[in-house]
Design a protein around this motif. Structure first.
Motif, mmCIF file in Angstrom:
data_model
loop_
_atom_site.group_PDB
_atom_site.id
_atom_site.type_symbol
_atom_site.label_atom_id
_atom_site.label_comp_id
_atom_site.label_asym_id
_atom_site.label_seq_id
_atom_site.Cartn_x
_atom_site.Cartn_y
_atom_site.Cartn_z
ATOM 1 N N GLU A 265 0.927 -1.191 -0.057
ATOM 2 C CA GLU A 265 0.123 -0.008 -0.003
ATOM 3 C C GLU A 265 0.745 1.325 0.090
ATOM 4 O OE1 GLU A 265 -3.288 0.073 -0.506
ATOM 5 O OE2 GLU A 265 -3.870 -1.757 0.087
ATOM 6 N N TYR A 266 0.320 2.220 -0.305
ATOM 7 C CA TYR A 266 1.144 3.620 -0.519
ATOM 8 C C TYR A 266 1.773 3.981 0.775
ATOM 9 C CZ TYR A 266 1.967 8.459 -2.174
ATOM 10 O OH TYR A 266 2.661 9.640 -2.474
ATOM 11 N N ASP A 267 1.090 3.965 1.807
ATOM 12 C CA ASP A 267 1.754 4.145 2.991
ATOM 13 C C ASP A 267 2.772 3.278 3.447
ATOM 14 O OD1 ASP A 267 -0.364 5.890 3.280
ATOM 15 O OD2 ASP A 267 -1.531 4.717 4.925
ATOM 16 N N GLU A 268 3.157 2.253 2.991
ATOM 17 C CA GLU A 268 4.286 1.514 3.415
ATOM 18 C C GLU A 268 5.386 1.491 2.111
ATOM 19 O OE1 GLU A 268 2.937 -2.626 3.861
ATOM 20 O OE2 GLU A 268 1.522 -2.473 2.611
ATOM 21 N N ALA A 269 5.048 2.170 1.043
ATOM 22 C CA ALA A 269 5.883 2.048 -0.413
ATOM 23 C C ALA A 269 6.980 2.867 0.070
ATOM 24 C CB ALA A 269 4.914 2.618 -1.273
ATOM 25 N N SER A 270 8.170 2.475 -0.749
ATOM 26 C CA SER A 270 9.283 3.326 -0.922
ATOM 27 C C SER A 270 9.041 4.601 -1.741
ATOM 28 C CB SER A 270 10.437 2.599 -1.269
ATOM 29 O OG SER A 270 10.176 2.320 -2.800
ATOM 30 N N PRO A 271 10.245 5.618 -1.519
ATOM 31 C CA PRO A 271 9.766 6.698 -2.672
ATOM 32 C C PRO A 271 9.674 6.418 -4.082
ATOM 33 C CG PRO A 271 11.438 7.149 -0.836
ATOM 34 C CD PRO A 271 10.994 5.700 -0.745
ATOM 35 N N ALA A 272 10.464 5.534 -4.415
ATOM 36 C CA ALA A 272 10.485 5.181 -5.966
ATOM 37 C C ALA A 272 9.079 4.623 -6.156
ATOM 38 C CB ALA A 272 11.408 4.049 -6.175
ATOM 39 N N VAL A 273 8.552 3.847 -5.343
ATOM 40 C CA VAL A 273 7.217 3.032 -5.591
ATOM 41 C C VAL A 273 6.247 4.131 -5.498
ATOM 42 C CG1 VAL A 273 5.330 1.473 -4.693
ATOM 43 C CG2 VAL A 273 7.774 0.705 -5.061
ATOM 44 N N ARG A 274 6.200 4.974 -4.422
ATOM 45 C CA ARG A 274 5.382 6.218 -4.361
ATOM 46 C C ARG A 274 5.238 7.058 -5.503
ATOM 47 N NH1 ARG A 274 5.102 8.669 1.701
ATOM 48 N NH2 ARG A 274 4.441 6.566 2.801
ATOM 49 N N ALA A 275 6.351 7.263 -6.097
ATOM 50 C CA ALA A 275 6.474 8.167 -7.381
ATOM 51 C C ALA A 275 5.747 7.604 -8.638
ATOM 52 C CB ALA A 275 7.890 8.285 -7.773
ATOM 53 N N VAL A 276 5.800 6.187 -8.799
ATOM 54 C CA VAL A 276 4.994 5.454 -9.723
ATOM 55 C C VAL A 276 3.444 5.665 -9.203
ATOM 56 C CG1 VAL A 276 4.466 3.322 -10.948
ATOM 57 C CG2 VAL A 276 7.034 4.037 -10.308
ATOM 58 N N PHE A 277 3.115 5.386 -8.370
ATOM 59 C CA PHE A 277 1.695 5.316 -7.827
ATOM 60 C C PHE A 277 1.140 6.698 -8.163
ATOM 61 C CE2 PHE A 277 1.298 1.782 -4.420
ATOM 62 C CZ PHE A 277 1.855 0.666 -5.324
ATOM 63 N N ARG B 46 6.121 -4.984 -5.417
ATOM 64 C CA ARG B 46 7.242 -5.911 -4.814
ATOM 65 C C ARG B 46 8.537 -5.832 -5.623
ATOM 66 N NH1 ARG B 46 4.250 -11.362 -4.562
ATOM 67 N NH2 ARG B 46 6.456 -11.878 -4.017
ATOM 68 N N ASP B 47 8.326 -5.403 -6.697
ATOM 69 C CA ASP B 47 9.619 -5.281 -7.757
ATOM 70 C C ASP B 47 9.687 -3.814 -8.314
ATOM 71 O OD1 ASP B 47 11.594 -5.362 -9.681
ATOM 72 O OD2 ASP B 47 11.066 -7.606 -10.245
ATOM 73 N N PRO B 48 10.092 -3.022 -7.500
ATOM 74 C CA PRO B 48 10.305 -1.341 -8.225
ATOM 75 C C PRO B 48 10.758 -1.387 -9.589
ATOM 76 C CG PRO B 48 11.157 -1.788 -5.651
ATOM 77 C CD PRO B 48 11.147 -3.015 -6.247
ATOM 78 N N ALA B 49 11.691 -2.190 -10.043
ATOM 79 C CA ALA B 49 12.009 -1.946 -11.462
ATOM 80 C C ALA B 49 10.977 -2.369 -12.344
ATOM 81 C CB ALA B 49 13.304 -2.588 -11.530
ATOM 82 N N TRP C 291 4.575 0.254 -15.978
ATOM 83 C CA TRP C 291 3.926 1.158 -15.908
ATOM 84 C C TRP C 291 4.263 2.220 -17.060
ATOM 85 C CZ3 TRP C 291 -0.319 3.901 -16.011
ATOM 86 C CH2 TRP C 291 -0.356 5.154 -15.820
ATOM 87 N N GLU C 292 5.609 2.585 -17.152
ATOM 88 C CA GLU C 292 6.024 3.536 -18.291
ATOM 89 C C GLU C 292 5.673 2.847 -19.859
ATOM 90 O OE1 GLU C 292 7.163 6.298 -18.065
ATOM 91 O OE2 GLU C 292 7.575 6.208 -16.102
ATOM 92 N N SER C 293 5.778 1.626 -19.959
ATOM 93 C CA SER C 293 5.307 0.752 -21.172
ATOM 94 C C SER C 293 3.806 0.950 -21.340
ATOM 95 C CB SER C 293 5.859 -0.581 -21.408
ATOM 96 O OG SER C 293 7.153 -0.688 -21.055
ATOM 97 N N VAL C 294 3.071 0.532 -20.473
ATOM 98 C CA VAL C 294 1.496 0.624 -20.294
ATOM 99 C C VAL C 294 1.123 2.052 -20.656
ATOM 100 C CG1 VAL C 294 -0.409 0.650 -19.227
ATOM 101 C CG2 VAL C 294 1.084 -1.353 -19.109
ATOM 102 N N LYS C 295 1.697 3.246 -20.058
ATOM 103 C CA LYS C 295 1.473 4.543 -20.351
ATOM 104 C C LYS C 295 1.717 5.008 -21.748
ATOM 105 C CE LYS C 295 3.677 7.612 -18.220
ATOM 106 N NZ LYS C 295 4.309 8.869 -17.123
ATOM 107 N N GLN C 296 2.930 4.600 -22.458
ATOM 108 C CA GLN C 296 3.164 4.491 -23.687
ATOM 109 C C GLN C 296 2.311 3.873 -24.942
ATOM 110 O OE1 GLN C 296 7.345 4.186 -24.317
ATOM 111 N NE2 GLN C 296 7.263 4.446 -26.720
ATOM 112 N N VAL C 297 2.103 2.865 -24.458
ATOM 113 C CA VAL C 297 1.203 1.950 -25.347
ATOM 114 C C VAL C 297 -0.182 2.376 -25.472
ATOM 115 C CG1 VAL C 297 0.619 -0.378 -25.918
ATOM 116 C CG2 VAL C 297 2.840 0.157 -25.313
ATOM 117 N N MET C 298 -0.742 2.782 -24.327
ATOM 118 C CA MET C 298 -2.217 3.011 -24.342
ATOM 119 C C MET C 298 -2.436 4.296 -24.393
ATOM 120 S SD MET C 298 -3.043 -0.064 -24.085
ATOM 121 C CE MET C 298 -4.878 -0.060 -23.708
ATOM 122 N N ALA C 299 -1.527 5.423 -24.767
ATOM 123 C CA ALA C 299 -2.025 6.759 -24.992
ATOM 124 C C ALA C 299 -2.342 6.782 -26.339
ATOM 125 C CB ALA C 299 -0.409 7.528 -24.958
#
Lengths: 130, 130, 130, 130, 130, 130
Positions: free
Chosen positions: C8-20, C41-44, C50-58
């Motif tokens: 969940e957002y509250d327990e996420a690392s900064p990198a994960v929060r940035a994607v969320f 669970r796997d930030p990379a 997410w970057e791929s989905v965002k690009q493909v679905m635009a």
């Protein structure tokens, strides 16, 4: 908002009721399966699918039991949980015994295994099979 | 360097020859199919696969023709070109007529269609099937 | 020990929060779907997916609704229950009506059927298609 | 003995010719594709399949181009070489540009990837999607 | 008109050449595979796919050989002829021996078999796995 | 009538108990998984499947962890929920860390994506791979 809702006989249009009536009469059952109640959201799809299923599954060069076992083997291969449940029931109703069920599963499992061995070893088709 | 090469009887080890001999005797054929010549690269896999196929495809509650048609339906569903070719031939040898072939295809096609309709409409399993 | 747990957002690392945060802003939603909470669970993997989905679905040569319906047709073909549920919702949000849904299902079902008929009849490709 | 042979117009029965004539008239083409010439071995299958395809692919809530692109995405997912070739051609004829083709491929590829991520991470369906 | 044509380095745009150069440098090869020459028709897809593959296949908790064998097992399961050929070659280059190849095939075949037995017998998940 | 019922040790025949005993001894567990309790309905299938699994999954050119991760990748590709749950557990028991799990998923997802790109772009096999 549910992705899919079911249409019961009482709320169905005359066109849908006509298909439901034919399913019930053809199969000698009191009610149709959930599958048909969901397809009823699209009356043209409902009718076309039922007419096709009725024609394809009728006795022909193959008896209904053999056809149901083939249907089951495909459903197991595709991992369609609804279809496995409903066609296992249909095959049993058509006469599939426990022994037959076991053999359908064994053949289906073996075919899925050797399909991949043929893929992975890149086996060229024997000239006599072409 | 080919990803896979075929092992012919003349170059095979005694263990591989023993399996080839059993296949030829069991099926009353002069030579084994390419499938077995490729699996022969891994003698343990060859023997295990042949023993399993021989056991699974033997007459039981289902006759060999029915088993071959189920094998074909699975291979068609998976799109394995080698397996479709070889099991169409095997089913014909076991007695599959042109009419039976047509019905196996029709049932296989229909099952693949309704499997997806059940998926897409998210049909819940009827309580009586559980 | 669960095979997978949700972040969940509250327990996420900064990198994960940035994607969320980017998912929430891009889609104008208050929270991200379970899919992203598991990938977290796997930030990379989360970021790349997410970057791929965002690009493909635009929006591009195809509008977002058409893309969502294609996504749904593939998910139905593969039988992925989670994906069917989430992409049915996404397609509806993008404007898919009940009639459109019915047609996506009909085309998907028909393609799955004729794919197998083409396999089973071993139809060679017409020269003009090559 | 070929596993499948093609039936040309000149050698076809009146029932098969009637279907071929309807395909040619509906699509404004001089000859039918190999797919139909192979299905012609089973006239009932030929007629039922053509009637279904004609009904499903007709303009409706979705235009023919969108339907062809969905057909292509399913065929690519299933790996049916014949169907990929013929429906790529059909989609181009219906107006698919090179840019649209690229986006259909990108969405199809992405959906096949995320379908497996959802499977592997065992993501439970969000309550709002049910 | 071919459904797909290949873009060679000499005719490629600077953006495509930059990706080709990175593939050649990363893999220490003189030319890129056909796969990349086809994807080059869509430069954005080419770049995104290469960046993802490079990231995913880099050494991490798993070594490159293990990753290539997993890639091969998936490709065999899906029956993608191109992918089986190219990833068999890549796995051999990464150190896959003939014995390892045989074991990848055996595990892949067995998994495809037992996946269907679990489907067909409708085995419920053991509580300890949830 | 359930489509499948489970056979517990106490009610099992001597032949089934012998297989259960061997599974428990080989794996050092107190009870067998549901999978085996369902297959026990067909003792010949149970024994053949267990003997094959035991032989295939034994340490060889590949270690048990690598084999379990390949098994998992195939199960994820096929979308077999039972198999994903049980082989995730088995792989963890064999030493799969969270990082390894993430990489198995990433490779599996990527392979499923590029398999479809190769299909859709109809990429011909490079001569050096043949």
């Amino acid at each position: 908002m549910a992705a899919a809702t079911m249409i019961e006989y009482d709320e169905a249009s005359p066109a849908v009721r006509a298909v439901f009536d034919d399913i019930k009469a053809s199969r000698n059952v009191l009610d149709v399966n959930n599958f048909w109640k969901y397809l009823a959201r699209d009356p043209a799809l409902l009718q076309r699918t039922w007419e096709s299923v009725k024609q394809v599954m009728a006795p022909g060069a193959l008896d209904p039991l053999t056809k149901e076992m083939i249907y089951l083997a495909v459903s197991v291969t595709n991992g369609c949980a609804y279809c496995i449940a409903s066609h296992t029931a249909a095959a049993r109703k058509a006469g599939m015994t426990e022994e037959m069920f076991g053999e359908v599963m064994a053949v289906t499992g073996m075919a899925n295994e050797t399909n991949r061995l043929a893929n992975g070893y890149r086996v060229p088709i024997d000239p006599m099979f072409d």
